[in-house]
Design a protein around this motif. Structure first.
Motif, mmCIF file in Angstrom:
data_model
loop_
_atom_site.group_PDB
_atom_site.id
_atom_site.type_symbol
_atom_site.label_atom_id
_atom_site.label_comp_id
_atom_site.label_asym_id
_atom_site.label_seq_id
_atom_site.Cartn_x
_atom_site.Cartn_y
_atom_site.Cartn_z
ATOM 1 N N SER A 21 0.833 -1.208 0.000
ATOM 2 C CA SER A 21 0.000 0.000 0.000
ATOM 3 C C SER A 21 0.864 1.252 0.000
ATOM 4 O O SER A 21 0.557 2.239 -0.683
ATOM 5 C CB SER A 21 -0.930 0.002 1.216
ATOM 6 O OG SER A 21 -1.864 -1.051 1.142
ATOM 7 N N THR A 105 -15.076 5.988 2.122
ATOM 8 C CA THR A 105 -13.894 5.642 2.914
ATOM 9 C C THR A 105 -12.709 5.330 2.013
ATOM 10 O O THR A 105 -11.575 5.758 2.269
ATOM 11 C CB THR A 105 -14.195 4.443 3.826
ATOM 12 O OG1 THR A 105 -15.299 4.770 4.690
ATOM 13 C CG2 THR A 105 -12.989 4.089 4.677
ATOM 14 N N ASP A 106 -12.969 4.597 0.934
ATOM 15 C CA ASP A 106 -11.902 4.260 -0.015
ATOM 16 C C ASP A 106 -11.336 5.514 -0.671
ATOM 17 O O ASP A 106 -10.115 5.676 -0.770
ATOM 18 C CB ASP A 106 -12.452 3.312 -1.081
ATOM 19 C CG ASP A 106 -11.378 2.849 -2.047
ATOM 20 O OD1 ASP A 106 -10.639 1.911 -1.702
ATOM 21 O OD2 ASP A 106 -11.274 3.429 -3.150
ATOM 22 N N LYS A 109 -9.269 7.578 1.814
ATOM 23 C CA LYS A 109 -7.996 6.965 2.196
ATOM 24 C C LYS A 109 -6.989 6.952 1.048
ATOM 25 O O LYS A 109 -5.774 6.942 1.283
ATOM 26 C CB LYS A 109 -8.227 5.530 2.681
ATOM 27 C CG LYS A 109 -8.862 5.437 4.057
ATOM 28 C CD LYS A 109 -8.980 3.983 4.498
ATOM 29 C CE LYS A 109 -9.499 3.873 5.922
ATOM 30 N NZ LYS A 109 -9.623 2.453 6.359
ATOM 31 N N LYS A 110 -7.482 6.929 -0.196
ATOM 32 C CA LYS A 110 -6.580 6.830 -1.349
ATOM 33 C C LYS A 110 -6.907 7.893 -2.394
ATOM 34 O O LYS A 110 -7.178 7.578 -3.554
ATOM 35 C CB LYS A 110 -6.681 5.432 -1.959
ATOM 36 C CG LYS A 110 -6.204 4.326 -1.024
ATOM 37 C CD LYS A 110 -6.345 2.945 -1.637
ATOM 38 C CE LYS A 110 -7.760 2.455 -1.562
ATOM 39 N NZ LYS A 110 -7.915 1.025 -1.910
ATOM 40 N N PRO A 181 -7.711 14.554 5.283
ATOM 41 C CA PRO A 181 -7.757 13.950 6.620
ATOM 42 C C PRO A 181 -7.023 14.812 7.646
ATOM 43 O O PRO A 181 -5.963 15.364 7.370
ATOM 44 C CB PRO A 181 -7.042 12.606 6.420
ATOM 45 C CG PRO A 181 -7.130 12.336 4.955
ATOM 46 C CD PRO A 181 -7.079 13.675 4.293
ATOM 47 N N ILE A 187 -12.499 10.464 8.930
ATOM 48 C CA ILE A 187 -13.246 9.980 7.771
ATOM 49 C C ILE A 187 -14.656 9.525 8.137
ATOM 50 O O ILE A 187 -15.619 9.809 7.421
ATOM 51 C CB ILE A 187 -12.484 8.814 7.103
ATOM 52 C CG1 ILE A 187 -11.152 9.311 6.544
ATOM 53 C CG2 ILE A 187 -13.313 8.184 5.996
ATOM 54 C CD1 ILE A 187 -10.257 8.193 6.049
#
Length: 235
Positions: A21, A105-106, A109-110, A181, A187
């Motif tokens: 990741s 959320t995905d 986070k990315k 964030p 989140i």
């Protein structure tokens, strides 16, 4: 396999996932800055803080990094969405809320990975372009299916399923472009608020004046919800 061996294997797998990741995150930043063709494996390794040999332990090539990036942003997410869609005990309202939460959320986070693919999908190798576009079509089909279930079962208003699904996905995907964030902006509350907005946009009301909502009504409601969310974040 003994319990200790199983525990050790699980830890190694978790560490590998974590390192992969991190590699994908650094590679995405370099691809966005220098372009895929202009980024070398050595630059990716230097950015992560490992040797080129160590990089090849986790990724076989730069092409492998790009392929895993596409898979992380499409196939993996679609699998989570499909699992929710296939839950026979869940209502459409519950499914939509969970699907939106997973997507938001995905994206939160990315964000770099999503923005990179969103901007450069047309310049990917043909097979990866098709995989990426197929994933987007699958995501749209899942959201449409959940909305169709809600309409059929009387939970949602009789709206245009495709327009509604595109509106929901647009609201989720837009998070990657504006969410930052921070300790005071976690989140989970954002995902919860957006999922509530998606459900509220479609939930059927019983008032006598209520009628079918047009696509323009849906878009207007969505724009209002996003504006309220952005105002709350700027306070």
């Amino acid at each position: 396999m003994t319990a200790d061996e199983h525990t050790g294997q699980s830890r190694r797998s978790a560490r590998r996932d974590l390192v992969e990741s991190e590699i994908l995150a650094h590679a995405s930043a370099l691809f966005a800055e220098k372009g895929y063709a202009g980024t070398t494996p050595q630059e990716i390794a230097d950015s992560v803080g490992m040797s080129r040999q160590s990089l090849y332990y986790y990724m076989s090539s730069k092409e492998d990094i790009l392929a895993k990036l596409v898979a992380h942003m499409t196939t993996n997410l679609v699998e989570q969405m499909r699992f929710i869609e296939m839950d026979e005990d869940a209502t459409a309202t519950d499914k939509l809320s969970r699907v939106v939460t997973v997507i938001v959320t995905d994206r939160a986070k990315k964000p770099r990975e999503f923005r990179l693919l969103d901007r450069s999908s047309s310049s990917l190798p043909d097979e990866l372009t098709e995989e990426y576009l197929h994933g987007r079509r699958e995501a749209l089909a899942i959201v449409r299916s959940v909305i169709a279930q809600g309409i059929a079962e009387g939970e949602f208003k009789p709206v245009d399923e495709r327009v509604a699904a595109l509106s929901v996905l647009g609201m989720c995907n837009w998070v990657a472009w504006w969410f930052e964030p921070a300790d005071n902006h976690p989140i989970s509350p954002i995902a919860e608020q957006i999922s509530d907005s998606a459900v509220s946009m479609l939930r059927r009301t019983d008032g006598p004046a209520a009628g079918p909502e047009t696509p323009l009504d849906l878009v207007a409601r969505l724009e209002n919800d996003i504006a309220q969310l952005r105002r709350s974040l700027s306070d």
